[in-house]
Write an enzyme that holds these catalytic residues in place. Structure first.
Site, mmCIF file in Angstrom:
data_model
loop_
_atom_site.group_PDB
_atom_site.id
_atom_site.type_symbol
_atom_site.label_atom_id
_atom_site.label_comp_id
_atom_site.label_asym_id
_atom_site.label_seq_id
_atom_site.Cartn_x
_atom_site.Cartn_y
_atom_site.Cartn_z
ATOM 1 N N LYS A 166 3.159 -5.919 37.673
ATOM 2 C CA LYS A 166 3.535 -4.776 37.309
ATOM 3 C C LYS A 166 4.817 -4.856 36.177
ATOM 4 O O LYS A 166 4.734 -3.941 35.447
ATOM 5 C CB LYS A 166 3.795 -3.599 38.327
ATOM 6 C CG LYS A 166 2.654 -3.316 39.082
ATOM 7 C CD LYS A 166 2.847 -2.054 40.042
ATOM 8 C CE LYS A 166 1.703 -1.450 40.680
ATOM 9 N NZ LYS A 166 1.083 -2.379 41.537
ATOM 10 N N GLU A 226 5.689 8.717 38.979
ATOM 11 C CA GLU A 226 5.379 8.998 40.499
ATOM 12 C C GLU A 226 5.490 7.544 41.134
ATOM 13 O O GLU A 226 5.026 6.653 40.463
ATOM 14 C CB GLU A 226 4.296 9.858 40.766
ATOM 15 C CG GLU A 226 2.910 9.353 40.687
ATOM 16 C CD GLU A 226 2.495 8.816 39.229
ATOM 17 O OE1 GLU A 226 2.989 9.485 38.363
ATOM 18 O OE2 GLU A 226 1.792 7.833 39.078
ATOM 19 N N SER A 265 -2.202 -11.346 41.837
ATOM 20 C CA SER A 265 -1.380 -10.484 41.183
ATOM 21 C C SER A 265 -0.129 -10.173 41.828
ATOM 22 O O SER A 265 0.805 -9.639 41.395
ATOM 23 C CB SER A 265 -2.215 -8.906 41.183
ATOM 24 O OG SER A 265 -2.512 -8.673 42.506
#
Ligand SMILES: *Cc1c(COP(=O)(O)O)cnc(C)c1O
Length: 399
Positions: free
Chosen positions: A94, A116, A383
Site C-alpha cells: 500500500k 477513510e 503483498s
C-alpha cells in the site's frame, strides 16, 4: 506501458464496460481536474525523480524476488517464487500508491489529504506517506473499528494524522467512507481524497494502478535475470485489486504468462460469508464506478466477509472486471481454512509470516503447484507481512 494497457482506460475512464464516473455532475469537473493535473504533474522529471528516490531510499525498493525452496520441494511441483512486498516500509504494497498520492497532492498544492480506513492498514500507510512529504492528513474510521484495531489507531496518532471517529450507522467502513466523503465535498479544490485501491471514480483506478505498476515492472526484470525466462503463472490476492494489478500490468502482453487473481471465499461460496466479487457478483455501480459487485436485487451492496480485512470489499477494480471478461486473467477463490493452512505452511517452511490477505494467494499457488512440473514456475505477489495478524491467528488456532 504494455499494449493492452496503453489505451486503458479510455478518456471517460472505462475499461471495457467498467469504471467511469458515476458521480454527481459537479464532481465530474473535480475528477477531471485531478486527471489533468495527474497527467501533467506525474510526467515531469521532477516528480518522477522524487517518487523514485523515495521508493529506493525510503520504501526499500526494489523488493527482492525470493525462491521458496522448502515450500516448493514439499509440494513437489512447480517452483514457487515470492515478490517480497512484505519487506516494504510499513509492511505491505500500500505504501507504493500512498506515497504517490501524497506526493501528487503536494505537487498539486492541496492543503489536506483525506481518506477513510477500515482495519487501519490504508490509514497507517497514508499517514506515513503524509508525514513523509509534509502534508496534512485526516482519516475517518468507524468507532467500532477504532476499538478493534488499537495498534493501527495508535500508529496513526503517532504519525500526526487527525483521526475522526465515525459514530453513525454501523460505525464501520461504510460509514467512514460516507463521513470522509462529506468532509471532502466541503472543499474539493483544496482537499485530496486518497483512495486506497484501484477503485472509485476515474481517474483513481488508473492513478493507483500506475503507482503500483512498479511491482510488476521490477518483477519482470528480476525474474528474467534470475531464471532467464518469464514466470509461467502469476498469482495475487484481490480485494480492490491494487497489488494484483500492480504485478499483472507489466505482463499483460506476455501471452505465455497465465495470471490468476484470488478472492476471499470466506466460509464458503454457498454461504453469504465471503467477498468473492468477480466469482459471484454482477455488474452494477458502487462508490462512483461500475464493476462486478455483490449486491441485492435493488442494487444495494451486500454485507461481505473475509478473514483478511483488506479483502473485505463488495466491489472490485474496473480493470479486473474487464480482464475477467476478455479472459486475460482468471479469478478464483480460497476459503478461510485453506488460507490458514497456507499461512502456517509459509511461516513454518520458510520463516515468512504472510498477511492473511497474501496467504490467499499463497494457498492457491500451493494448490496448482502440485499439478505442475519442477520446470515450471509460479510468482506470487506476497503483498504484505503478517505481524498484524499474529494475535488473531494464535487465537483462531488456539496456539
Ligand atoms: C489492503 C491489502 C490487500 C488488498 O488490497 P488490494 O487493493 O486488493 O491489493 C492485500 N494485501 C495486503 C497485505 C493488504 O494490506
Amino acid at each position: 506501458m504494455t499494449k493492452l494497457n496503453a489505451d486503458m482506460p479510455d478518456s471517460k475512464g472505462y475499461f471495457g464496460e467498467y469504471g467511469g464516473q458515476i458521480i454527481p455532475p459537479e464532481l465530474v469537473k473535480v475528477m477531471n481536474d485531478i486527471d489533468e493535473a495527474y497527467e501533467k504533474v506525474t510526467k515531469t522529471a521532477e516528480f518522477q525523480r522524487e517518487l523514485h528516490q523515495l521508493y529506493t531510499d525510503y520504501v526499500g525498493r526494489p523488493s527482492p524476488i525470493y525462491y521458496a525452496k522448502r515450500l516448493s520441494e514439499k509440494l513437489g511441483g512447480a517452483r514457487i517464487f515470492l515478490k517480497r512486498e512484505d519487506l516494504n516500509h510499513t509492511g505491505a504494497h500500500k505504501i507504493n500508491h500512498c506515497i504517490g498520492e501524497a506526493l501528487l497532492a503536494k505537487f498539486m498544492g492541496k492543503k489536506k489529504v483525506l481518506a477513510e480506513t477500515g482495519a487501519g492498514q490504508h490509514g497507517v500507510a497514508l499517514a506515513t506517506a503524509c508525514a513523509l512529504v509534509g502534508i496534512e492528513c485526516e482519516i475517518h474510521m468507524g468507532e467500532i473499528d477504532i476499538q478493534k484495531e488499537h495498534p493501527n489507531v495508535v500508529k496513526m496518532k503517532i504519525l500526526g494524522c487527525k483521526l475522526v471517529s465515525v459514530t453513525r450507522g454501523t460505525q464501520t467502513l461504510k460509514d467512514a467512507v460516507d463521513s470522509a466523503f462529506e468532509e471532502y465535498l466541503k472543499d474539493p479544490v483544496n482537499y485530496f481524497y486518497a483512495i486506497g485501491s484501484v477503485v472509485g471514480p476515474h481517474p483513481f483506478p488508473k492513478i493507483v494502478r500506475d503507482f503500483q505498476s512498479i511491482v510488476g515492472k521490477e518483477a519482470r526484470e528480476q525474474f528474467l535475470v534470475k531464471e532467464n525466462k518469464l514466470p509461467d503463472v502469476l498469482v495475487a490476492c484481490v480485494g480492490g485489486g491494487s497489488n494484483a494489478i500492480g504485478l499483472f500490468t507489466a505482463f499483460l502482453d506476455d501471452s505465455s504468462v497465465r495470471m490468476i487473481g484470488v478472492e476471499p471465499g470466506g466460509k464458503g461460496l454457498d454461504t453469504d460469508q465471503h467477498a468473492a466479487t468477480l466469482t459471484l457478483g454482477s455488474k452494477g455501480a458502487l462508490h462512483g464506478f461500475e464493476c462486478y459487485n455483490l449486491q441485492d436485487s435493488d442494487g444495494n451492496p451486500l454485507p461481505v466477509y473475509s478473514i483478511a480485512s483488506g479483502l473485505d470489499y463488495p466491489g472490485v477494480g474496473p480493470q479486473h472486471c474487464h480482464l475477467k471478461d476478455i479472459k486475460r486473467v482468471e479469478y478464483t477463490s480460497i476459503d478461510d481454512s485453506e488460507c490458514m493452512d497456507a499461512f502456517m505452511q509459509l511461516s513454518r517452511l520458510e520463516g515468512l509470516i504472510p498477511a492473511l490477505e497474501s496467504a490467499h494467494a499463497v494457498a492457491h499457488a500451493m494448490k496448482i503447484a502440485k499439478t505442475m512440473s519442477p520446470e515450471e514456475t509460479i510468482l506470487i505477489n506476497l503483498s504484505g507481512r503478517g505481524d498484524k495478524d499474529a494475535d488473531f491467528v494464535a487465537n483462531y488456532l488456539s496456539l
